[in-house]
Design a protein around this motif. Structure first.
Motif, PDB file in Angstrom:
ATOM      1  N   PRO A  15       0.716  -1.051  -0.135  1.00  0.00           N
ATOM      2  CA  PRO A  15       0.082   0.067   0.052  1.00  0.00           C
ATOM      3  C   PRO A  15       0.964   1.678   0.142  1.00  0.00           C
ATOM      4  O   PRO A  15       0.437   2.197  -0.624  1.00  0.00           O
ATOM      5  CB  PRO A  15      -0.870   0.004   1.251  1.00  0.00           C
ATOM      6  CG  PRO A  15       0.126  -1.162   2.135  1.00  0.00           C
ATOM      7  CD  PRO A  15       0.665  -2.016   1.039  1.00  0.00           C
ATOM      8  N   PRO A  20      -1.359   0.194  -5.489  1.00  0.00           N
ATOM      9  CA  PRO A  20      -2.694   0.539  -5.624  1.00  0.00           C
ATOM     10  C   PRO A  20      -3.049   1.671  -6.628  1.00  0.00           C
ATOM     11  O   PRO A  20      -3.989   1.608  -7.264  1.00  0.00           O
ATOM     12  CB  PRO A  20      -2.898   1.159  -4.378  1.00  0.00           C
ATOM     13  CG  PRO A  20      -1.757   0.725  -3.287  1.00  0.00           C
ATOM     14  CD  PRO A  20      -0.663   0.501  -4.299  1.00  0.00           C
ATOM     15  N   GLY A  40      -8.062  -5.209  -1.984  1.00  0.00           N
ATOM     16  CA  GLY A  40      -7.096  -4.251  -1.161  1.00  0.00           C
ATOM     17  C   GLY A  40      -8.095  -3.648  -0.101  1.00  0.00           C
ATOM     18  O   GLY A  40      -9.368  -4.086  -0.018  1.00  0.00           O
ATOM     19  N   THR A 106      -4.377 -10.507   0.522  1.00  0.00           N
ATOM     20  CA  THR A 106      -5.033 -10.147  -0.915  1.00  0.00           C
ATOM     21  C   THR A 106      -4.560 -11.263  -1.807  1.00  0.00           C
ATOM     22  O   THR A 106      -5.303 -11.638  -2.725  1.00  0.00           O
ATOM     23  CB  THR A 106      -4.608  -8.840  -1.449  1.00  0.00           C
ATOM     24  OG1 THR A 106      -3.198  -9.096  -1.738  1.00  0.00           O
ATOM     25  CG2 THR A 106      -4.776  -7.782  -0.661  1.00  0.00           C
TER      26      THR A 106
END
Length: 349
Positions: A15, A20, A40, A106
């Motif tokens: 992240p 992302p 996510g 994830t």
């Protein structure tokens, strides 16, 4: 978006890096070609999407709802996000081991989604191995983790790039060994694993790339491919015997070639894939030719997985949004979709 568009699970990666951002940008740009499903932290992705492009619309879905009902319907102007909540606030460019297990989750949910046929394939944004290890989970990389989680005895890492201004034909480079210290590579070049690697490459080039009779070129391990034993005997004792065995099994495998001269167009025009003996031997050439547009593919898995050809780019993420290039992610998604279509066609035929 056609109703039969491939459904692609996209893990957004570390992240604090660019994962992302490139996942959002690529998913939104390709929403008319595939059905992208992001994995996510839904709240964080919504905030990031607002900063990147206010037209991006996301629909959050809990893991519980996914397991109970599967994926809901979704129009082309909305992207589903399977929520994998983070444990700590994200500061761009700053790693936080408290989020390591959420990143790993994830991957687990993406694997589950493909195995349960909620999604057709998975694409992974870059993650930071150190963060996951610092979270207390031994982790060496996507490739090894996916093999372990799917109980696959052996997988093969391959990078590929499509035709471009500098590449008149696709270039595919697979690896006999992946994330090993250089001093351990020679001992890892063994007959059975190397033959299995060639068989995996041959089968997946047929099933997932639609190449009826794959041509695989193999590099030597040593300079000048050992120069008849004067610079090493791995070619004589292992690599060349494996090539002969592969040929006896009906595969078009050639070599062993000196790696420093093989990567020229006059040779590559006759190859569908090059098998290099170790990571930097093969990938340095491919990344020089196509960095930012290459795709990492894991062969041998019971599912389709592609990824970008770059890392988390923490320094770039720290500078703010809007700077990352989503080119490799777009190519990875498109390539996964094409593999889904080819595999489906092969199953029918």
């Amino acid at each position: 978006m056609p109703s039969n568009s491939p459904v692609i699970a996209i893990t957004v990666g570390e992240p604090a890096g660019i994962g992302p951002e490139i996942s959002l940008l690529a998913a939104w740009a390709l929403r008319n070609e595939v059905r992208p499903v992001l994995l996510g932290d839904a709240a964080y992705l919504a905030m990031l999407a607002h900063d990147l492009n206010k037209e991006i619309r996301l629909m959050g879905l809990s893991q519980q709802a996914l397991r109970f009902n599967g994926l809901p319907g979704c129009g082309r102007d909305q992207i589903t996000v399977i929520d994998c909540p983070l444990n700590a606030h994200v500061v761009a460019g700053q790693l936080d081991p408290r989020n390591g297990r959420a990143v790993l989750q994830t991957l687990d949910v993406a694997i589950e989604s493909v195995q349960n046929k909620w999604c057709d394939a998975m694409v992974t944004a870059p993650l930071q191995k150190s963060t996951i290890n610092d979270a207390g989970v031994p982790f060496t990389g996507h490739t090894e983790y996916l093999a372990e989680q799917t109980k696959t005895a052996q997988v093969v890492m391959m990078l590929a790039c499509e035709v471009s201004a500098t590449l008149p034909q696709p270039l595919r480079v697979a690896l006999a060994t992946t994330h090993l210290p250089l001093r351990e590579v020679a001992d890892a070049i063994q007959f059975d694993p190397l033959l299995n690697t060639l068989q995996i490459i041959h089968r997946d080039l047929q099933d997932k790339f639609g190449i009826a009779k794959p041509r695989i070129f193999v590099t030597g391990l040593n300079p000048h491919a050992g120069e008849n034993g004067y610079l090493g005997r791995e070619e004589i004792e292992v690599i060349n015997p494996v090539i002969q065995q592969a040929r006896s099994l009906g595969m078009d495998v050639r070599g062993a070639f000196p790696a420093d001269t093989l990567f020229q167009q006059k040779y590559l025009k006759d190859a569908d894939c090059v098998l290099a003996m170790y990571h930097d031997q093969g990938l340095s050439v491919l990344k020089y030719a196509s960095f930012g547009l290459g795709v990492n593919i894991t062969l041998g898995l019971p599912l389709i997985r592609t990824s970008v050809d770059h890392g988390t780019a923490l320094d770039l993420a720290k500078l703010g949004t809007g700077l990352a290039d989503a080119g490799s992610m777009k190519v990875a998604i498109r390539m996964a979709a094409e593999m889904v279509k080819r595999q489906a066609l092969a199953a029918v035929n």
